[in-house]
Scaffold this motif. Structure first.
Motif, short mmCIF file in Angstrom:
data_model
loop_
_atom_site.label_atom_id
_atom_site.label_comp_id
_atom_site.label_asym_id
_atom_site.label_seq_id
_atom_site.Cartn_x
_atom_site.Cartn_y
_atom_site.Cartn_z
N ARG A 121 0.71 -13.60 0.37
CA ARG A 121 -0.29 -14.34 0.12
C ARG A 121 0.71 -15.49 -1.01
NH1 ARG A 121 -3.32 -10.10 -2.57
NH2 ARG A 121 -4.20 -10.46 -0.52
N ILE A 122 0.19 -16.60 -0.98
CA ILE A 122 1.38 -17.04 -1.99
C ILE A 122 0.05 -17.73 -3.22
CG2 ILE A 122 2.26 -19.72 -1.77
CD1 ILE A 122 2.51 -19.64 1.26
N THR A 123 0.71 -18.01 -4.03
CA THR A 123 -0.49 -18.15 -5.54
C THR A 123 0.85 -19.21 -6.29
OG1 THR A 123 0.34 -15.95 -6.45
CG2 THR A 123 -0.89 -17.10 -8.38
N PHE A 136 -3.68 -27.75 -2.41
CA PHE A 136 -2.92 -26.40 -1.56
C PHE A 136 -3.17 -26.45 -0.81
CE2 PHE A 136 -2.07 -22.05 -3.31
CZ PHE A 136 -0.93 -21.82 -2.70
N LEU A 140 -1.25 -25.63 3.21
CA LEU A 140 -0.87 -24.88 3.93
C LEU A 140 -1.11 -25.10 5.13
CD1 LEU A 140 -2.30 -21.85 1.13
CD2 LEU A 140 -0.38 -22.63 1.63
N CYS A 155 -3.74 -17.00 -0.10
CA CYS A 155 -3.20 -17.76 -1.14
C CYS A 155 -4.68 -16.79 -2.17
CB CYS A 155 -3.90 -19.48 -1.53
SG CYS A 155 -5.50 -19.81 -1.09
N CYS A 179 -9.33 -17.33 0.15
CA CYS A 179 -8.71 -17.02 -1.94
C CYS A 179 -8.77 -15.79 -1.94
CB CYS A 179 -9.52 -17.63 -2.82
SG CYS A 179 -9.14 -16.77 -4.40
#
Length: 343
Positions: A121-123, A136, A140, A155, A179
């Motif tokens: 995951r990307i924060t 965001f 992605l 994310c 999310c």
């Protein structure tokens, strides 16, 4: 655990485990469940790791961040057995860092090669509201198409501005089901609210308010969203000496215990020494309550799952589900063994 991207290599999770084990050996004789902690550190010291391009990385030249984004992605791709959850944090979408954040996102995902590990995951830090979340997600989606990611990238958002606290549901809506978690950024939030550094703490009433807002917003959300509490700034650094290490561990355990009491089952760690006190606190939370809760649950079942009282403890169907969740979570995190689950 969050760690600066400039430090990340394929050996980082194992190295953190080795450092944590050494601190446990040297200073952990009085910790509860030391044998259980040791076994965990030897088997899987880090469950969740973020390669950090924000606060843990600092201000660096564009050339250096480009190089670190490429190298960190290649190191992650070469990691034979990554932690169950792993990813990276970009910079915020503020005016001064937005383009840098998007560039790092693109470079990292390009060099990861279209194959994200499980639990990836990307924060995004300092999310201000739904607009940042929507931007965001668009970024992605473009990266997935450009670099060949077959599965949508998950994310996360750091809830650390007053606007984000007020708009958690809107952020989740804008994330379009991507999310995986919401992280509470206590110190940025308190600073934005005007709280002096001398008074900032995870125990501040404003933090309790923000956490409650996050919980209320996600409680009936249709998809699971993990809630993650903030970090403890007391660092058990070996150079500070045995007394300081143990004092930092005590502070960290108190903070984790409070997070657990509030229903936040994960929170940040910033140093390998905190992994030791993390497992000590989590294991103690589930194990200390287990005998009493097991007796309550067993009694409730013996009464035909009707409302009943054991001593002074009342239980009905709502209480029984909470009792079961305690054991489910305790088993899942390794605090409890299968034989300790009430039959």
């Amino acid at each position: 655990v969050y760690g600066g991207a400039h430090l990340f290599t394929r050996d980082t999770p194992a190295k953190l485990g080795r450092v944590a084990l050494a601190l446990l050996d040297d200073f952990g004789s009085g910790l509860p469940q030391a044998a259980r902690i040791r076994a965990k550190l030897e088997r899987e010291p880090v469950e969740d790791y973020r390669i950090d391009f924000e606060d843990g990385y600092g201000l660096r030249s564009a050339e250096q961040e480009d190089a670190d984004a490429q190298r960190a992605a290649e190191e992650l791709a070469a990691l034979a057995t990554p932690p169950p959850f792993i990813g990276f944090r970009i910079r915020a979408f503020d005016e001064g860092t937005r383009e840098r954040a998007l560039r790092t996102l693109q470079i990292f995902l390009r060099h990861l090669g279209g194959h994200a590990p499980p639990g990836f995951r990307i924060t995004l830090p300092k999310a201000r509201g739904a607009r940042d979340a929507a931007d965001f997600v668009r970024a992605l989606r473009r990266a997935e198409q450009e670099f060949g990611y077959a599965t949508p990238l998950a994310c996360e958002f750091l809830i650390e501005t007053p606007g984000a606290v007020r708009s958690v549901r809107e952020i989740l809506d804008a994330a379009e089901g991507r999310c995986a978690a919401l992280h509470f950024g206590a110190y940025d939030f308190l600073t934005a609210c005007g709280v002096s550094a001398a008074a900032q703490s995870l125990h501040h009433p404003l933090c309790d308010h923000a956490r409650a807002m996050m919980q209320l917003a996600t409680a009936d959300w249709p998809a699971p969203v993990v809630l993650v509490d903030g970090a403890t700034n007391a660092i058990p650094a070996r150079a500070a000496g045995a007394e300081a290490v143990r004092a930092a561990w005590d502070t960290h355990q108190r903070d984790i215990r409070r997070s657990l009491d509030l229903g936040f089952y994960q929170s940040w760690d910033l140093h390998p020494g905190q992994i030791v006190s993390r497992y000590a606190a989590v294991y103690a939370f589930f194990r200390d309550a287990a005998p009493t809760l097991a007796a309550q649950l067993q009694h409730f079942r013996e009464q035909g799952q009707r409302a009943s009282v054991l001593g002074t403890d009342f239980a009905d169907s709502a209480n029984a589900r909470a009792l079961e969740l305690h054991f489910e979570r305790g088993l899942h995190c390794g605090a409890l063994d299968p034989g300790e689950w009430p039959a």
